[in-house]
Design a protein around this motif. Structure first.
Motif, PDB file in Angstrom:
ATOM      1  N   ARG A   1      51.096 -14.766 -17.157  1.00 26.23           N
ATOM      2  CA  ARG A   1      50.226 -15.933 -17.287  1.00 26.23           C
ATOM      3  C   ARG A   1      49.716 -16.339 -15.913  1.00 26.23           C
TER       4      ARG A   1
ATOM      5  N   ALA B   1      43.931 -20.376 -24.299  1.00 27.70           N
ATOM      6  CA  ALA B   1      44.679 -19.130 -24.486  1.00 27.70           C
ATOM      7  C   ALA B   1      43.670 -18.002 -24.686  1.00 27.70           C
TER       8      ALA B   1
ATOM      9  N   PRO C   1      47.587 -11.247 -20.585  1.00 29.23           N
ATOM     10  CA  PRO C   1      48.411 -11.296 -21.804  1.00 29.23           C
ATOM     11  C   PRO C   1      49.035  -9.963 -22.204  1.00 29.23           C
TER      12      PRO C   1
ATOM     13  N   ASP D   1      43.940 -17.802 -18.845  1.00 31.56           N
ATOM     14  CA  ASP D   1      44.424 -16.547 -18.274  1.00 31.56           C
ATOM     15  C   ASP D   1      43.294 -15.531 -18.160  1.00 31.56           C
TER      16      ASP D   1
END
Length: 666
Positions: free
Chosen positions: A215, A108, A210, A205
Motif C-alpha cells: 500500500r 482503493a 495491490p 495506491d
C-alpha cells in the motif's frame, strides 16, 4: 485571467449548503453534459440523478432542495471519448468532486476504474463518495508561529504514532495522536518550531501495488486535494483544525506537505477518478500534436497543467481553505517546479507562483519548495522567488561527502554551514538544510548501508535512488561489533551537530533523532508496516538526548540559526561576523582552503553584541589539538560533552566530532 477564476468567494465550486438545500457546481471546459448523482446506503437511484446546467465560464451547477450536510454525491460527465485527442468522457465513471471537503471512505485501486468507455461497468460501487460538509467558521487570523531559521520536523502522520506506547491504541496513526501529551512533550524537548505533515489529502495506491500486497504509505498520490484521507483523519477536517490549535498553544506551527504536480489518475492506462473524467485535456499537460500524450515531468504518469486557470484556482482555493479553516502556518510543495512549468519550461515568475506569493490569505504563510522535478530542466535550486524557502539537497550531499571522508570538501562544507550563499544570493538565505528526509536513507541507515536494499518493494531493487552518498563503516546493515557501532555513533553525532549548527532553516525527519532504521530501504513509500512505523519502545535514548542538547544550544544562540548574509566584515565594534580558522586558531589561508586533505575547520561567529561562538569541526578520524583566539578576561566554554582540555586554552578535539564553544567572561 478571467475574474471568475480569481474571485473564488463570489463563485464557490463544490457543494454549498444554502439553508433550503445544497448547490452543487463543477467546472469543465469540454464536457457536453454533466449530472449530479446522490447516494444512500443502497447506492444510486435514478431519481437521485440531476442534470446540471452549463453556465458562465464552463461551470455546471444545480441546486437540490430538501437535502443538507451528510449527503453523499458524485458527478458523471459526458462528451467525446477520444483518448488520442485527450478526451476521456464516460458517463459510466462516477467522478469525485475536486472541491470535495470530505469523503466517505479511502480510495482503493481497482482495475475496473481504468476500463475504456463502452465496457458497461459502472464504477459507482468502486468509488468513495463526496460528503456535503458545512464549513466551520474561519479561525481567527494569526501570523504563523514558524519563522525562517527554525527547526522543521518532518512527520509521516500514520507511521509517527502507530507504535507509540503512550498514545491510546485507537488513536495511533492519526492526526489526533500527534496532539497527545507524550508526543507534544517530545516535540518541545527537541525545540521543534513547526511540524511538516507529509500528505494528508486523500490518496490512492499505484496500480502495481495491490498485486504485491503493498500500500502507498506516504500519500504522494492524491485524488482529492481538500478532503483528508480517512486513514489519518477518521474524524474529518475538525481533527486537523484541533491539531493546529493544540500545537499552536505549545508554540509549534503546522506546515502541510501538498502535492499539486500530479494525481493518482496516472498515465493513459490509469483509473478515471476525477479530473480525467471532468476535462482531461484542461487539467493535465499534454505533448503537442496527436495522439495527445500526457506530459510526464513527475515520473508518475501525468503532470498537472498549473498554468491553466482552472488548475490555478483549484490550487489557490485549496491553500486558502487550509489557512482559513484550519489555521495552518504554511506549505511544503512537492516537486515544486511543476507549479511554474509550461511548454517553455520553468519560470520563477510563472503566474501560479506569483499568485501564491501575493495572495492576501497566503502571503504571510511559510512557503517551502522542493525545487526539483524529474522533467527536462527540472533542477531549479536557488531559482524560486522570495519568500519561498527551498529544500537544499546540496547541503545534504556536501555534508555527507565531508563526513564520508571525500577529498577536497572542507571549503564546500564551510559554504553550506554559512547558509549556502553561493546558491541563495539575496541578503538572507532561504535554505532549508537537511541531511536525511523521507525520500532516501534514514540518518542511521546512511552510516550503516553503502547501497540500497529495496527488495521488499517488489521491484527487484530497481526503484529508489541508486547513488546515495552513504557508507557502512565496514559491515553492511546492523552489527554487534562494538568498534563499528562506536564509529557509527560518532558519525551520527557529527552529522546531526553539523545540521543543528548550520545557518538558516533546518529540517529533521521524525525518528532520526533516535536512530530510526528502514533496514537499507531508501524508497519505503509502499511499506505501511514496521519498516516505517517509528519504534518508540526501542529508540536510542542516548542519541535522542544528544539531539535535545543540540536543539537547546541552537535555540539559545540565535547567531547559529540566523539567515542573514555573512560578509566577514565587522558584525560588532570588535569582531567580524565570521572568521574561518585552522587548528592553531589562525585564519585559514588560500592554500589551506585548497588543501584536498584538510579535514579540520572552525567557524567563529560574532553577534551584534560582540559575543563569539565557535563551531569546531574535526573530520579526521584522529584526535587533534584545536586552538581558539583568546582575549583577556574571557574563557571558552564547551557546550557539548567529550571535550578534553590539554590546558586552559587549546583542547583535544576527538576524531570525527563537532564542538560548539561560547566565549564567556571569567
Amino acid at each position: 485571467m478571467p475574474s471568475f477564476f480569481t474571485q473564488s468567494e463570489s463563485y464557490p465550486l463544490g457543494a454549498v449548503p444554502t439553508g433550503s438545500g445544497v448547490r452543487f457546481s463543477v467546472w469543465s471546459g469540454a464536457a457536453e453534459r454533466m449530472w449530479l448523482c446522490l447516494f444512500d446506503e443502497q447506492g444510486e437511484a435514478e431519481t437521485a440523478r440531476f442534470e446540471m446546467a452549463r453556465g458562465e465560464g464552463g461551470v455546471f451547477a444545480v441546486e437540490v432542495p430538501g437535502i443538507g450536510t451528510g449527503t453523499r454525491y458524485g458527478f458523471r460527465a459526458d462528451g467525446p471519448y477520444a483518448p488520442e485527442q485527450g478526451l476521456w468522457f464516460d458517463p459510466d465513471k462516477i467522478l469525485m468532486d475536486p472541491y470535495a471537503l470530505a469523503i466517505d471512505r479511502q480510495y482503493a485501486y481497482d482495475s475496473r476504474l481504468a476500463l475504456p468507455r463502452g465496457s458497461a461497468v459502472d464504477t459507482a460501487p468502486l468509488m468513495p463518495k463526496a460528503i456535503v460538509t458545512a464549513l466551520a467558521e474561519p479561525v481567527a487570523p494569526e501570523p504563523p508561529i514558524f519563522r525562517p531559521g527554525g527547526l522543521v520536523y518532518e512527520v509521516l502522520p500514520r507511521g509517527f504514532t502507530k507504535l507509540h506506547p503512550e498514545v491510546p491504541e485507537h488513536l495511533r496513526g492519526t492526526l489526533v495522536a500527534i496532539a497527545q501529551p507524550a508526543v507534544i512533550r517530545h516535540l518541545k524537548k527537541l525545540k521543534v518550531s513547526a511540524i511538516e505533515l507529509m500528505p494528508i489529502a486523500a490518496w490512492i495506491d499505484e496500480r502495481h501495488l495491490p498485486p504485491l500486497g503493498l500500500r502507498n504509505a506516504w500519500g504522494y498520490n492524491p485524488v482529492s486535494f481538500m478532503a483528508l484521507d480517512p486513514r489519518v483523519a477518521p474524524g474529518g477536517f475538525q481533527e486537523l483544525r484541533d491539531l493546529v490549535a493544540a500545537l499552536r498553544r505549545e508554540g509549534i506551527g503546522v506546515i502541510l506537505d501538498v502535492v499539486f504536480n500530479h494525481t493518482g489518475e496516472s498515465d493513459e492506462k490509469g483509473p478515471t477518478l476525477s479530473l480525467r473524467g471532468l476535462d482531461n485535456r484542461a487539467y493535465y499537460r499534454h505533448e503537442p500534436g496527436e495522439p495527445a500524450r500526457l506530459v510526464n515531468d513527475t515520473c508518475t504518469g501525468n503532470t498537472l497543467a498549473c498554468g491553466q486557470p482552472a488548475v490555478m484556482r483549484l490550487v489557490l482555493d485549496t491553500l486558502r481553505h487550509f489557512v482559513r479553516h484550519a489555521g495552518v502556518g504554511g506549505f511544503r510543495f512537492d516537486l515544486a517546479p511543476v507549479l511554474g512549468r509550461s511548454a517553455a519550461g520553468f519560470a520563477p515568475d510563472a503566474p501560479l507562483l506569483r499568485l501564491i506569493a501575493e495572495d492576501p490569505v497566503l502571503k504571510d504563510r511559510v512557503l517551502i519548495a522542493e525545487p526539483w522535478d524529474p522533467g527536462p530542466g527540472g533542477y531549479q535550486l536557488g531559482r524560486f522567488p522570495p519568500p519561498f524557502l527551498e529544500w537544499n539537497d546540496r547541503f545534504r550531499d556536501d555534508v555527507r561527502r565531508f563526513w564520508r571522508g571525500d577529498d577536497g570538501t572542507v571549503g564546500t562544507l564551510a559554504t553550506r554551514l554559512a547558509g549556502s550563499f553561493d546558491i541563495f544570493r539575496e541578503a538572507s538565505t532561504r535554505t532549508v538544510n537537511f541531511v536525511a528526509a523521507h525520500d532516501g536513507f534514514s540518518l542511521a541507515d546512511l552510516v550503516s548501508y553503502a547501497s540500497k536494499h529495496n527488495e521488499p518493494n517488489g521491484e527487484m531493487n530497481r526503484d529508489g535512488h541508486s547513488h546515495e552518498i552513504a557508507w557502512n563503516n565496514g559491515i553492511e546493515g546492523g552489527t554487534n561489533n562494538d568498534r563499528i557501532a562506536g564509529e557509527r555513533r560518532k558519525d551520527l553525532h557529527a552529522l546531526l551537530a553539523t545540521l543543528f549548527f548550520s545557518r538558516g532553516t533546518i529540517m529533521l525527519s521524525a525518528g532520526d533523532e533516535f536512530g530510526r532504521t528502514q533496514h537499507g530501504n531508501n524508497n519505503a513509500y509502499a511499506q505501511d508496516n514496521e519498516t516505517i512505523w517509528l519504534d518508540w519502545a526501542g529508540r536510542d535514548r542516548e542519541l535522542e538526548a544528544f539531539v535535545a542538547r543540540l536543539a537547546e544550544i541552537r535555540n539559545a544562540l540565535p547567531v547559529l540559526s540566523s539567515c542573514a548574509l555573512l560578509t566577514g566584515e565587522a558584525g560588532s565594534p570588535q569582531f567580524p561576523d565570521v572568521e574561518w580558522l585552522k587548528e592553531t586558531g589562525a585564519p585559514l589561508t588560500v592554500a589551506d582552503w585548497h588543501d584536498p586533505d584538510r579535514r579540520r575547520v572552525t567557524m567563529l561567529l560574532a553577534d551584534d553584541d560582540g559575543r563569539r561562538v565557535a563551531v569546531v569541526i574535526n573530520g579526521d578520524r584522529r584526535a587533534s589539538v584545536m586552538g581558539l583566539p583568546e582575549r583577556p578576561g574571557f574563557v571558552w566554554k564547551n557546550l557539548l560533552p567529550d571535550c578534553e582540555r590539554h590546558s586552559e586554552k587549546p583542547f583535544l578535539a576527538q576524531g570525527r566530532t563537532v564542538y560548539c564553544l561560547i566565549e564567556e567572561a571569567e
